[in-house]
Design an enzyme around this catalytic site. Structure first.
Site, PDB file in Angstrom:
ATOM      1  N   VAL A  96       0.881  -1.170   0.000  1.00  0.00           N
ATOM      2  CA  VAL A  96       0.000   0.000   0.000  1.00  0.00           C
ATOM      3  C   VAL A  96       0.913   1.213   0.000  1.00  0.00           C
ATOM      4  CG1 VAL A  96      -1.802   1.266   1.218  1.00  0.00           C
ATOM      5  CG2 VAL A  96      -1.760  -1.241   1.288  1.00  0.00           C
ATOM      6  N   VAL A  98       1.481   5.412  -1.591  1.00  0.00           N
ATOM      7  CA  VAL A  98       0.970   6.581  -2.290  1.00  0.00           C
ATOM      8  C   VAL A  98       2.158   7.503  -2.540  1.00  0.00           C
ATOM      9  CG1 VAL A  98      -0.596   8.560  -2.140  1.00  0.00           C
ATOM     10  CG2 VAL A  98      -1.287   6.341  -1.179  1.00  0.00           C
ATOM     11  N   ARG A 104      -2.490  12.093   1.728  1.00  0.00           N
ATOM     12  CA  ARG A 104      -3.528  12.716   2.567  1.00  0.00           C
ATOM     13  C   ARG A 104      -4.661  13.286   1.731  1.00  0.00           C
ATOM     14  NH1 ARG A 104      -0.200  10.148   4.536  1.00  0.00           N
ATOM     15  NH2 ARG A 104       0.911  10.530   6.487  1.00  0.00           N
ATOM     16  N   ARG A 105      -4.985  12.578   0.670  1.00  0.00           N
ATOM     17  CA  ARG A 105      -6.152  12.946  -0.141  1.00  0.00           C
ATOM     18  C   ARG A 105      -7.146  11.801  -0.181  1.00  0.00           C
ATOM     19  NH1 ARG A 105      -3.601  16.235  -5.240  1.00  0.00           N
ATOM     20  NH2 ARG A 105      -2.282  17.593  -3.984  1.00  0.00           N
ATOM     21  N   GLY A 106      -6.919  10.826   0.686  1.00  0.00           N
ATOM     22  CA  GLY A 106      -7.877   9.730   0.780  1.00  0.00           C
ATOM     23  C   GLY A 106      -7.624   8.581  -0.176  1.00  0.00           C
ATOM     24  N   GLU A 134       3.901   1.020   9.808  1.00  0.00           N
ATOM     25  CA  GLU A 134       3.756   1.784  11.050  1.00  0.00           C
ATOM     26  C   GLU A 134       2.491   1.287  11.753  1.00  0.00           C
ATOM     27  OE1 GLU A 134       4.617   6.157  10.708  1.00  0.00           O
ATOM     28  OE2 GLU A 134       4.366   5.652   8.597  1.00  0.00           O
ATOM     29  N   TYR A 138      -3.576   1.306  10.368  1.00  0.00           N
ATOM     30  CA  TYR A 138      -4.714   0.522   9.887  1.00  0.00           C
ATOM     31  C   TYR A 138      -5.858   0.304  10.875  1.00  0.00           C
ATOM     32  CZ  TYR A 138      -1.967  -0.349   5.722  1.00  0.00           C
ATOM     33  OH  TYR A 138      -1.266  -0.185   4.560  1.00  0.00           O
ATOM     34  N   PHE A 438       4.772  -9.957   3.273  1.00  0.00           N
ATOM     35  CA  PHE A 438       4.135  -9.843   1.953  1.00  0.00           C
ATOM     36  C   PHE A 438       3.634  -8.432   1.784  1.00  0.00           C
ATOM     37  CE2 PHE A 438       1.307 -11.715   5.086  1.00  0.00           C
ATOM     38  CZ  PHE A 438       0.223 -10.872   5.070  1.00  0.00           C
TER      39      PHE A 438
HETATM   40  C1  LIG Z   1       0.786   5.418   4.478  1.00  0.00           C
HETATM   41  C2  LIG Z   1       0.285   5.954   3.140  1.00  0.00           C
HETATM   42  C3  LIG Z   1      -0.043   4.770   2.235  1.00  0.00           C
HETATM   43  C4  LIG Z   1      -0.985   6.774   3.394  1.00  0.00           C
HETATM   44  O1  LIG Z   1      -1.623   7.097   2.176  1.00  0.00           O
HETATM   45  P1  LIG Z   1      -2.616   8.369   2.040  1.00  0.00           P
HETATM   46  O2  LIG Z   1      -3.308   8.251   0.735  1.00  0.00           O
HETATM   47  O3  LIG Z   1      -1.877   9.598   2.331  1.00  0.00           O
HETATM   48  O4  LIG Z   1      -3.650   8.075   3.216  1.00  0.00           O
HETATM   49  P2  LIG Z   1      -5.148   8.649   3.308  1.00  0.00           P
HETATM   50  O5  LIG Z   1      -5.170  10.048   2.799  1.00  0.00           O
HETATM   51  O6  LIG Z   1      -6.087   7.700   2.671  1.00  0.00           O
HETATM   52  O7  LIG Z   1      -5.334   8.660   4.876  1.00  0.00           O
HETATM   53  C5  LIG Z   1      -6.359   7.963   5.515  1.00  0.00           C
HETATM   54  C6  LIG Z   1      -6.198   8.165   6.989  1.00  0.00           C
HETATM   55  O8  LIG Z   1      -4.987   7.518   7.438  1.00  0.00           O
HETATM   56  C7  LIG Z   1      -4.186   8.469   8.143  1.00  0.00           C
HETATM   57  N1  LIG Z   1      -2.780   8.143   7.873  1.00  0.00           N
HETATM   58  C8  LIG Z   1      -2.179   8.157   6.678  1.00  0.00           C
HETATM   59  N2  LIG Z   1      -0.892   7.795   6.805  1.00  0.00           N
HETATM   60  C9  LIG Z   1      -0.677   7.562   8.115  1.00  0.00           C
HETATM   61  C10 LIG Z   1       0.459   7.176   8.865  1.00  0.00           C
HETATM   62  N3  LIG Z   1       1.653   6.948   8.274  1.00  0.00           N
HETATM   63  N4  LIG Z   1       0.310   7.029  10.208  1.00  0.00           N
HETATM   64  C11 LIG Z   1      -0.882   7.247  10.796  1.00  0.00           C
HETATM   65  N5  LIG Z   1      -2.001   7.644  10.118  1.00  0.00           N
HETATM   66  C12 LIG Z   1      -1.888   7.777   8.800  1.00  0.00           C
HETATM   67  C13 LIG Z   1      -4.584   9.796   7.580  1.00  0.00           C
HETATM   68  O9  LIG Z   1      -4.255  10.831   8.483  1.00  0.00           O
HETATM   69  C14 LIG Z   1      -6.067   9.620   7.416  1.00  0.00           C
HETATM   70  O10 LIG Z   1      -6.678   9.743   8.695  1.00  0.00           O
HETATM   71  P3  LIG Z   1      -8.174  10.246   8.900  1.00  0.00           P
HETATM   72  O11 LIG Z   1      -9.050   9.229   8.262  1.00  0.00           O
HETATM   73  O12 LIG Z   1      -8.316  10.286  10.366  1.00  0.00           O
HETATM   74  O13 LIG Z   1      -8.239  11.575   8.215  1.00  0.00           O
HETATM   75  C15 LIG Z   1       1.310   6.869   2.459  1.00  0.00           C
HETATM   76  O14 LIG Z   1       1.647   7.909   3.352  1.00  0.00           O
HETATM   77  C16 LIG Z   1       2.586   6.149   2.040  1.00  0.00           C
HETATM   78  O15 LIG Z   1       2.697   5.708   0.916  1.00  0.00           O
HETATM   79  N6  LIG Z   1       3.564   6.050   2.960  1.00  0.00           N
HETATM   80  C17 LIG Z   1       4.835   5.336   2.687  1.00  0.00           C
HETATM   81  C18 LIG Z   1       4.599   3.859   2.450  1.00  0.00           C
HETATM   82  C19 LIG Z   1       3.897   3.169   3.615  1.00  0.00           C
HETATM   83  O16 LIG Z   1       4.269   3.343   4.762  1.00  0.00           O
HETATM   84  N7  LIG Z   1       2.861   2.382   3.286  1.00  0.00           N
HETATM   85  C20 LIG Z   1       2.126   1.612   4.260  1.00  0.00           C
HETATM   86  C21 LIG Z   1       2.412   0.208   3.925  1.00  0.00           C
HETATM   87  S1  LIG Z   1       1.781  -0.895   5.118  1.00  0.00           S
END
Ligand SMILES: CC(C)(COP(=O)(O)OP(=O)(O)OC[C@H]1O[C@@H](n2cnc3c(N)ncnc32)[C@H](O)[C@@H]1OP(=O)(O)O)[C@@H](O)C(=O)NCCC(=O)NCCS
Length: 438
Positions: A96, A98, A104-106, A134, A138, A438
């Site tokens: 997963v 982005v 932070r656009r959902g 982190e 989730y 995975f």
């Molecule tokens: C983590 C990641 C996938 C989040 O994607 P994103 O599109 O920015 O997330 P969203 O905008 O859909 O956020 C949804 C919610 O999750 C929260 N959130 C996003 N990333 C977070 C993080 N790293 N820690 C805690 N909360 C997080 C947002 O604040 C938001 O909260 P809300 O519903 O209370 O407003 C992105 O920051 C990323 O690619 N990070 C690096 C790779 C990674 O760590 N991936 C996770 C793999 S398990």
């Protein structure tokens, strides 16, 4: 085929979330650019891409695109995992990611919503599992901490086994073992595929959380990319065999050279250890701890109830540190709760809140008999316990405790006695553990 106009919902505080389209992935290569950016400019090597690309299931995987280019990814996998009671199909989620300009656009939320909705509508796997970079990400999506792991580091002065644990094999290991009937071989990991596969298969049902491995998943398990060695040598496999030559246990490990005051103190790091029986398990650990040149012997992830902690005479010095490991979620509450068995009879009405998968919200009656088999159906009866999807996920594999979650204010007991009964039923011994990434 792009779903034109399928936009992510606008996020408060985020930029405009328009102009995104979502579709099934085409090939692993299109994940590459997003992952490279999302994880800070570390492109996958061709060798690593080949290993993870062989596991890729494009039809289950999603990309979000902006201006026609992928900017967010979610990989889906069809897995078989041991649950309390036996193997069951589960869906895995990984990668997963982005790209930074689109965060932070959902987009993550929308990718997860789509993946879960598809599993629900297709009545596919009832449970979904993932590893999280982190721990804070989730829970809001209904994933609960389903298994924990401990990191251990055994220093040279704390290698001794407890006298009671010095069983035949363990005791003999220090004396070169032939008398105990176990012998040791050490080979590069890639030369031990068949012993590893056989022993792992024999151990598959020892614990909830174990994943069945076909040849491609096994290649992932023994992957030995030079770039990820960080100064250590190649991945080695220690194999313990019985009198007839049958392999009974193995360890995957590496040694990183280090010297202290001209004395060798190589760091030995253990990736995985499996054995068919307790004697072979003790023997493999005894042999790891007795490795020439080794200083501290460490393992980043062991089960929380690893027998090693009972073998060691001084487990305190191993400084076991508990970590979060696998996160799980019910796709469909009734199918998820009946995919496993229960450790004690139970008859409990759960009032579940589930914002992301609203089809799970409401009251469910879970009943399990003395044989562990369960039924779960909607009910109009009064609720006994109130909880969210996240707490359901935490107890699905038998690792999380409803009683502990209640003490943390995350489960509410509405009928006295319901909590104790549910905790006894959901608990599984041994604890869940997932050795695969995975
Ligand atoms: C983590 C990641 C996938 C989040 O994607 P994103 O599109 O920015 O997330 P969203 O905008 O859909 O956020 C949804 C919610 O999750 C929260 N959130 C996003 N990333 C977070 C993080 N790293 N820690 C805690 N909360 C997080 C947002 O604040 C938001 O909260 P809300 O519903 O209370 O407003 C992105 O920051 C990323 O690619 N990070 C690096 C790779 C990674 O760590 N991936 C996770 C793999 S398990």
């Amino acid at each position: 085929m792009e779903e034109v106009g399928a936009t992510a919902p606008a996020r408060p505080g985020g930029g405009p979330a328009t102009g995104y389209t979502f579709r099934a992935a085409a090939e692993w290569a299109e994940f590459g650019a997003v992952l490279d950016l999302a994880y800070g400019g570390h492109p996958h090597s061709p060798a690593h891409s080949a290993v993870v690309g062989a596991l890729f299931e494009p039809k289950r995987s999603l990309v979000a695109c902006h201006g026609g280019r992928p900017c967010a990814t979610l990989a889906g996998y069809a897995l078989e995992m041991t649950l309390p009671g036996g193997p069951a199909p589960v869906a895995g989620i990984g990668y997963v990611a982005v790209a930074p300009p689109h965060r932070r656009r959902g987009l993550m939320r929308e990718l997860l919503r789509r993946a879960l909705t598809a599993l629900h509508e297709e009545r596919a796997e009832p449970v979904v599992v993932l590893h999280s970079t982190e721990p804070g990400i989730y829970g809001r999506f209904g994933f609960g901490l389903a298994s924990r792991a401990v990191e251990v580091s055994v220093p040279p002065e704390a290698r001794a086994f407890a006298p009671e644990a010095e069983g035949e094999a363990a005791a003999e290991a220090g004396r070169k073992v032939e008398a105990a009937g176990l012998t040791l071989d050490v080979v590069p990991a890639e030369e031990a595929h068949s012993a590893i596969a056989d022993i792992y298969r024999a151990c598959l049902h020892q614990r909830p959380g174990m994943l069945r491995r076909d040849a491609a998943w096994q290649r992932r398990a023994v992957e030995d990319e030079p770039a990820s060695r960080h100064g250590a040598g190649r991945l080695l496999c220690m194999v313990a065999s019985g009198p007839g030559g049958a392999a009974r246990g193995y360890a995957l490990y590496r040694l990183r050279p280090a010297w202290e005051r001209s004395r060798p103190r190589y760091a030995l790091s253990v990736r995985e250890v499996f054995a068919r029986d307790p004697a072979a398990y003790a023997f493999v650990w005894r042999s790891l701890l007795d490795t020439d040149l080794a200083g501290t012997v460490s393992a980043a992830a062991r089960p929380v109830d690893d027998p090693l902690l009972a073998l060691l005479d001084d487990p305190r010095s191993a400084a076991p540190t508990v970590r979060d490991q696998l996160y799980a979620r019910a796709v469909d509450l009734d199918r998820a709760l009946t995919a496993r068995t229960y450790s004690a009879p139970v008859d409990v009405v759960l009032e579940v809140r589930d914002a992301l998968c609203p089809w799970n919200a409401g009251r469910w009656r879970l009943t399990a008999g003395a044989d562990g088999g369960a039924e779960c159906a909607r009910t109009g009866a009064a609720a006994d316990l109130a909880l969210t999807a996240r707490e359901v996920g935490a107890v699905l594999l038998g690792g999380g405790s409803p009683a502990q979650l209640a003490l943390a204010g995350r489960v509410t007991e509405l009928r006295p006695g319901a909590l104790r009964a549910a905790s006894a039923a959901f608990h599984h011994d041994p604890a869940p553990f997932c050795p695969m990434s995975f």
